[in-house]
Design a protein around this motif. Structure first.
Motif, mmCIF file in Angstrom:
data_model
loop_
_atom_site.group_PDB
_atom_site.id
_atom_site.type_symbol
_atom_site.label_atom_id
_atom_site.label_comp_id
_atom_site.label_asym_id
_atom_site.label_seq_id
_atom_site.Cartn_x
_atom_site.Cartn_y
_atom_site.Cartn_z
ATOM 1 N N VAL A 105 0.846 -1.196 0.000
ATOM 2 C CA VAL A 105 0.000 0.000 0.000
ATOM 3 C C VAL A 105 0.879 1.243 0.000
ATOM 4 O O VAL A 105 1.861 1.329 0.749
ATOM 5 C CB VAL A 105 -0.934 0.028 1.229
ATOM 6 N N ILE A 106 0.516 2.208 -0.833
ATOM 7 C CA ILE A 106 1.250 3.460 -0.877
ATOM 8 C C ILE A 106 0.259 4.604 -1.062
ATOM 9 O O ILE A 106 -0.563 4.580 -1.969
ATOM 10 C CB ILE A 106 2.316 3.441 -1.998
ATOM 11 N N PRO A 107 0.289 5.597 -0.151
ATOM 12 C CA PRO A 107 -0.584 6.758 -0.319
ATOM 13 C C PRO A 107 0.083 7.794 -1.228
ATOM 14 O O PRO A 107 1.261 8.098 -1.076
ATOM 15 C CB PRO A 107 -0.726 7.301 1.110
ATOM 16 N N LEU A 145 -3.315 4.667 -3.138
ATOM 17 C CA LEU A 145 -4.415 5.542 -2.726
ATOM 18 C C LEU A 145 -4.229 6.940 -3.306
ATOM 19 O O LEU A 145 -3.292 7.647 -2.935
ATOM 20 C CB LEU A 145 -4.444 5.644 -1.205
ATOM 21 N N PRO A 146 -5.120 7.361 -4.213
ATOM 22 C CA PRO A 146 -4.989 8.694 -4.794
ATOM 23 C C PRO A 146 -5.860 9.719 -4.077
ATOM 24 O O PRO A 146 -6.777 9.363 -3.321
ATOM 25 C CB PRO A 146 -5.480 8.485 -6.221
ATOM 26 N N GLY A 147 -5.589 10.972 -4.333
ATOM 27 C CA GLY A 147 -6.432 12.025 -3.787
ATOM 28 C C GLY A 147 -5.854 13.393 -4.062
ATOM 29 O O GLY A 147 -4.760 13.523 -4.618
ATOM 30 N N THR A 148 -6.597 14.413 -3.681
ATOM 31 C CA THR A 148 -6.138 15.784 -3.852
ATOM 32 C C THR A 148 -6.313 16.546 -2.546
ATOM 33 O O THR A 148 -7.148 16.201 -1.710
ATOM 34 C CB THR A 148 -6.911 16.501 -4.971
ATOM 35 N N ASP A 149 -5.513 17.580 -2.410
ATOM 36 C CA ASP A 149 -5.496 18.403 -1.199
ATOM 37 C C ASP A 149 -6.278 19.686 -1.468
ATOM 38 O O ASP A 149 -6.172 20.281 -2.545
ATOM 39 C CB ASP A 149 -4.052 18.738 -0.826
ATOM 40 N N HIS A 150 -7.046 20.135 -0.463
ATOM 41 C CA HIS A 150 -7.852 21.342 -0.656
ATOM 42 C C HIS A 150 -7.006 22.605 -0.748
ATOM 43 O O HIS A 150 -7.468 23.635 -1.235
ATOM 44 C CB HIS A 150 -8.881 21.473 0.459
ATOM 45 N N ALA A 151 -5.743 22.553 -0.282
ATOM 46 C CA ALA A 151 -4.782 23.641 -0.477
ATOM 47 C C ALA A 151 -5.371 24.993 -0.075
ATOM 48 O O ALA A 151 -5.629 25.858 -0.914
ATOM 49 C CB ALA A 151 -4.306 23.676 -1.929
ATOM 50 N N GLY A 152 -5.568 25.161 1.254
ATOM 51 C CA GLY A 152 -6.280 26.323 1.763
ATOM 52 C C GLY A 152 -5.886 27.663 1.174
ATOM 53 O O GLY A 152 -6.705 28.370 0.581
ATOM 54 N N ILE A 153 -4.617 28.018 1.330
ATOM 55 C CA ILE A 153 -4.169 29.339 0.874
ATOM 56 C C ILE A 153 -4.252 29.437 -0.643
ATOM 57 O O ILE A 153 -4.790 30.404 -1.194
ATOM 58 C CB ILE A 153 -2.740 29.615 1.359
ATOM 59 N N ALA A 154 -3.710 28.427 -1.343
ATOM 60 C CA ALA A 154 -3.634 28.489 -2.802
ATOM 61 C C ALA A 154 -5.021 28.567 -3.433
ATOM 62 O O ALA A 154 -5.262 29.372 -4.347
ATOM 63 C CB ALA A 154 -2.881 27.277 -3.336
ATOM 64 N N THR A 155 -5.945 27.744 -2.945
ATOM 65 C CA THR A 155 -7.280 27.726 -3.541
ATOM 66 C C THR A 155 -8.031 29.020 -3.252
ATOM 67 O O THR A 155 -8.712 29.575 -4.131
ATOM 68 C CB THR A 155 -8.078 26.520 -3.019
ATOM 69 N N GLN A 156 -7.925 29.500 -2.024
ATOM 70 C CA GLN A 156 -8.602 30.756 -1.699
ATOM 71 C C GLN A 156 -8.074 31.896 -2.563
ATOM 72 O O GLN A 156 -8.842 32.743 -3.035
ATOM 73 C CB GLN A 156 -8.435 31.086 -0.212
ATOM 74 N N LEU A 157 -6.754 31.917 -2.796
ATOM 75 C CA LEU A 157 -6.166 32.952 -3.647
ATOM 76 C C LEU A 157 -6.719 32.886 -5.071
ATOM 77 O O LEU A 157 -7.050 33.909 -5.667
ATOM 78 C CB LEU A 157 -4.648 32.793 -3.687
ATOM 79 N N SER A 203 -1.366 3.995 -12.022
ATOM 80 C CA SER A 203 -2.330 2.889 -11.866
ATOM 81 C C SER A 203 -2.918 2.886 -10.461
ATOM 82 O O SER A 203 -2.840 1.900 -9.729
ATOM 83 C CB SER A 203 -1.659 1.549 -12.192
ATOM 84 N N CYS A 204 -3.515 4.022 -10.079
ATOM 85 C CA CYS A 204 -4.156 4.162 -8.763
ATOM 86 C C CYS A 204 -5.537 3.520 -8.777
ATOM 87 O O CYS A 204 -6.170 3.405 -9.829
ATOM 88 C CB CYS A 204 -4.330 5.638 -8.406
#
Length: 975
Positions: A105-107, A145-157, A203-204
């Motif tokens: 397993v690898i995240p 395990l794939p996914g994305t980060d909400h990236a608080g500062i970057a997304t708000q900007l 291949s996630c």
């Protein structure tokens, strides 16, 4: 998952899973034009066509795959079709049916939802996919395990900029409406980075894709906060933080980048109260003098010792007095040796003030303007104040001088503006107790960091760790799970709960039913939720979740060494704290990808290489292979030359596949295929019965499998790539394929041809397996073209270890190679035309001559010898003095009659002319070196270069003269 079957003949069916349902068995047959169901009774007639993608799991009916027989080169456009086919078959999901041992397993390090693909992503996707594909082929239940980060500062900007383009400000919308707009943006654009990562071949298991603001992960974040607070590890207080005036939020130490920038050192006079004397301080930030609370000198600085205990008057403050103190913290040699102490705006001053009990005075507003403490300067930007204040100081005679000075300037990693040290009320995590366990995990070898040298950095950071400021003054992110009671003191009366309902229930219990609560407006640092990623994505805190029991702890975390502290160390701490287990057993750290000159890629330098453009020009496989050849933890210089070379490698694989396919028996020749498939080349008795070239090729392959498998287990990906590349290109393509032509097109008969066909197929299919984790697309496409494949390459079994090899045959074939190289060198030396076949007498011991003579056709083919004039003997031939003598190895020589290779008279004339030209060039070099003017005035490296050229020319002249003398003597003897 595809069920494995044995090799099947044309009269049987191949069983595998339907694309529409990975759990339902169907008996299907694919043609290269369209998918159709073929009854077993008609399979035999289908095999009469000379198509090699007829059997097995090929989805050629959907035009997914191409064949080397019909396509000149691998079509990059096939990559996306192949990827979608893999995904549709469920190959990316873990399977417990193969009995391959414990899960792997690898995240995935979750990329920012605002991101678009860059070479850093290409690096981690490539390396992680290599690990995942390798372990999947080993039969282990494999989960990426794939996914994305909400990236608080970057997304708000990003969203704020989008709103600004519409003339809308965030504060005008209000929190709820703004958050709604961010979610809308995320739904519309947030999948971009995911689709781009797929383009790299990741291949996630996308059915398990997570987003850090998903409900389950949000519950995990609140659970973690509550647990840490209950243990006394989270607290609220006013402390010095890194404040971003533009972003209007605190940022962590790790999100501050320091750069050496030109500025000034300002020398300012402070009057000693009650005295005509002045103390001159030197500062890079005069605007902070309004926050001065003391003037400090070193206790051993005799220049100022008499002033210690007195007070000084801070300029431009209408006579505000501050004490003059002494402390060893002061550097006597910096500036004037007198230091202004502004604890509200300098980290070191802040620590000194806390040590000495000095007051802390803040002169800055959150937007970077000065507050009313600055008097007439109130409301002005900090940098504007700097200029205006200096002008006023000059006017009042308190300015001494302003001199150029280079400073380390802290800038926000996200916004780029200068960070302001500021005392602010924030939430913090007490890190020391957590760090102790994380340090112990490495010490006890529960966690292995690769490369090992990063252990020291990891240990140093955790040993000297500071408390973590986890609150951010943003609207996008995980809201801090703290509620306050209206009318109560926020410092003392607050409620920590997992949700609003629980908070209200606690408030009712403590203060009665008639209370109103409101939530803390701040959000948590993005890295707080990311630090829970390896276990929250698997179902924590619901520890009964099936995924959590099956797949935790994870095996591997792979990421860049630049976020060893941001993410890796924090995940280790949180994993141990909440699950009692280190969240992964290994951490693999890669370096940066730089340009061909070793420079960091940046838009300002114009040297950014776009992965998608690179894929378009060179293919995904070439990009992945190039990236993977780096060394763990080392930066990699990426160049067009490397990419071009590895694109050529892709083409070489394709052409080798074309040769193998065209060399195999027709599928209608069932007898030939029965004999071919009966050859078990992984068995020792079969190996020992093979002719020398075939025994050598299979033995070398088996040696390679062991070496490559060991390197996979050690994560030596660069070694794997180089070894496999060398074996394929040199051993297989340059030597064995060429040698096999003597069987396929020679006079040896069907049996020799059949053995060669079996070896070609066996070696090639194993090469595809070894290379698949690196180059998944071209290898899968080639695999699907091979006859009698039981399953897709992505899920085919990894080659076995410790297969038989014949070391003696390897040595013997190496002798044949050495002899071939020696003959080829002579041909090149004497400019023998490629099409010309020459004579040779091979001389050696009875044993050596015996096994070399058995491969007479191979030697003749590889060396371009005249098959009818190749002789084997124990003694030199009679015309030895008229031949070129070569020594291939100890006990193996050859004599090549010169007259059979060249026209001696013409060759003498040609070499004489060449020698004359060489002598002229050499004389010119000597003339320059004999000139005192040249030797004395020319740069040393130029003179050295001319000397080296002269020495090289002299050596070439000697060799050419020797060859000319030999030719002349041969001419005389023949006459």
């Amino acid at each position: 998952m595809i069920l494995q079957t044995g090799f099947s003949l044309p009269t049987t069916t191949t069983t595998f899973l339907s694309p529409s349902s990975p759990h339902r068995l169907n008996t299907l047959f694919f043609t290269h034009r369209r998918r159709r169901l073929v009854p077993p009774s008609r399979l035999g007639s289908c095999f009469s066509k000379r198509s090699f993608s007829l059997c097995g799991v090929a989805a050629s009916g959907n035009n997914v795959f191409t064949s080397p027989e019909t396509s000149k080169s691998f079509d990059f456009a096939s990559e996306e079709k192949i990827y979608k086919w893999w995904e549709s078959q469920g190959y990316f999901k873990p399977s417990f049916d193969q009995g391959g041992g414990s899960p792997f397993v690898i995240p995935m390090p979750p990329p920012n939802v605002t991101g678009s693909l860059h070479m850093g992503h290409a690096m981690f996707v490539t390396l992680e996919d290599i690990m995942v594909r390798y372990n999947r082929m080993r039969g282990r239940p494999t989960l990426w395990l794939p996914g994305t980060d909400h990236a608080g500062i970057a997304t708000q900007l990003v969203v704020e900029k989008m709103l600004a383009s519409e003339g809308i400000k965030r504060v005008e919308l209000g929190r709820d409406e703004f958050t709604k707009r961010v979610w809308e943006w995320k739904e519309k654009y947030g999948g971009t980075i995911t689709n781009q990562i797929k383009r790299l071949g990741a291949s996630c298991d996308w059915s398990r894709e997570r987003f850090t603001l998903d409900d389950q992960l949000s519950r995990a974040v609140n659970e973690a906060f509550v647990k840490l607070h209950d243990k006394g590890l989270i607290y609220q207080g006013s402390y010095m933080v890194n404040w971003s005036p533009n972003l209007q939020t605190a940022v962590s130490d790790l999100e501050v980048e320091y750069s050496e920038e030109p500025g000034f050192l300002y020398h300012i006079k402070y009057r000693v109260a009650g005295s005509p004397d002045f103390l001159t301080i030197a500062t890079t930030r005069p605007e902070t003098l309004f926050g001065d609370v003391a003037i400090a000198v070193h206790p051993e600085d005799d220049r100022y010792s008499k002033y210690v205990g007195e007070t000084a008057i801070v300029p431009m403050t209408y006579g505000r007095h501050v004490p003059i103190i002494s402390d060893k913290y002061v550097d006597k040699d910096f500036g004037t040796g007198v230091l202004k102490i502004s604890p509200g705006h300098d980290h070191n001053d802040y620590l000194l003030a806390r040590k000495l009990g000095l007051p802390i005075l803040n002169v800055m507003n959150k937007d970077g303007t000065l507050n009313d403490v600055a008097g007439l300067f109130c409301g002005l930007d900090r940098f504007a104040v700097r200029e205006k204040l200096w002008a006023d100081l000059e006017e009042t005679g308190l300015a001494v001088k302003k001199e150029p000075h280079t400073s380390r300037v802290p800038r926000s990693q996200r916004g780029g503006e200068v960070i302001e040290p500021l005392v602010s009320k924030q939430w913090f995590v007490h890190m020391d107790p957590l760090a102790e366990k994380a340090l112990l995990a490495v010490e006890k070898k529960e966690l292995t960091i690769i490369p090992e040298r990063f252990e020291k950095i990891y240990n140093h950071w955790l040993t000297n760790i500071k408390d973590w400021c986890i609150s951010r003054q943003l609207w996008w992110g995980h809201r801090i799970p703290v509620w306050y009671v209206v009318g109560k003191d926020c410092e003392e009366d607050y409620i920590v709960a997992k949700n609003a309902e629980e908070a209200l229930e606690k408030a009712h219990e403590k203060y009665g039913k008639d209370v109103e609560i409101y939530q803390d407006p701040d959000v948590l640092d993005t890295w707080f939720s990311s630090s829970l990623w390896p276990f929250s994505t698997l179902g924590w805190p619901d520890v009964s979740a099936e995924d959590f029991k099956n797949f935790y702890p994870t095996n591997m975390l792979e990421t860049g060494h630049d976020i060893l502290f941001f993410w890796v160390a924090r995940m280790v701490m949180m994993g141990i704290e909440f699950t009692g287990t280190v969240p992964f057993t290994h951490v693999y750290l890669h370096g940066l990808i730089r340009d061909s000159e070793g420079r960091k890629m940046s838009k300002s330098l114009g040297n950014v290489i776009d992965p998608l453009d690179t894929i378009k020009d060179f293919g995904t496989d070439a990009l992945r292979f190039t990236i993977a050849l780096g060394t763990a933890g080392q930066d990699l210089n990426l160049s067009t030359e490397r990419l071009t070379a590895n694109k050529a490698f892709t083409n070489k694989l394709w052409n080798a596949g074309k040769f193998v396919l065209q060399s195999l028996p027709s599928l209608s020749d069932t007898s030939a295929w029965e004999s071919l498939l009966a050859l078990k080349l992984d068995k020792e008795e079969t190996l020992l019965s093979l002719p020398l070239p075939e025994c050598w090729a299979v033995s070398k392959l088996h040696i390679l499998i062991d070496s490559v498998t060991a390197s996979y287990e050690k994560f030596f990906f660069g070694d794997i790539g180089r070894e496999t590349y060398e074996f394929f290109w040199s051993d297989f393509a340059d030597w064995y394929i060429e040698a096999s032509k003597s069987r396929l097109y020679g006079s040896g008969g069907n049996s020799d041809s059949l053995v060669s066909q079996a070896v070609l197929l066996y070696v090639f299919e194993n090469i595809l397996k070894l290379l698949h984790p690196f180059m998944p697309f071209v290898t899968e496409d080639l695999w699907q073209a091979l006859p009698y494949r039981k399953e897709a390459l992505i899920v085919s079994p990894w080659p076995q270890n410790s297969l038989p090899r014949n070391v003696e045959s390897v040595k013997r074939f190496e002798n044949l190679q050495a002899l071939t190289r020696a003959i080829r060198n002579v041909r090149a030396e004497y400019s023998v035309e490629p099409v010309k076949r020459i004579s040779a007498s091979v001389v050696g011991s009875a044993e050596v001559v015996g096994y070399i003579s058995k491969e007479k056709e191979v030697l003749a083919l590889l060396s371009r010898l005249d098959l009818n004039n190749v002789h084997f003997t124990n003694t030199p031939p009679g015309d030895a003095n008229l031949s070129v003598h070569v020594v291939a190895s100890e006990g193996l020589e050859a004599y090549l009659p010169l007259a059979a290779m060249v026209d001696i008279s013409s060759e003498v004339q040609r070499i004489s002319k060449r020698l004359s030209k060489m002598q002229t060039e050499y004389d010119a070099l000597i003339t320059r070196l004999n000139s005192p003017k040249f030797v004395e005035k020319a740069p040393e490296e130029v003179v050295r270069g001319v000397k080296e050229k002269a020495e090289e020319a002299e050596e070439k002249i000697k060799l050419t003269k020797a060859r000319l003398d030999f030719l002349k003597s041969t001419s005389l003897v023949s006459q």
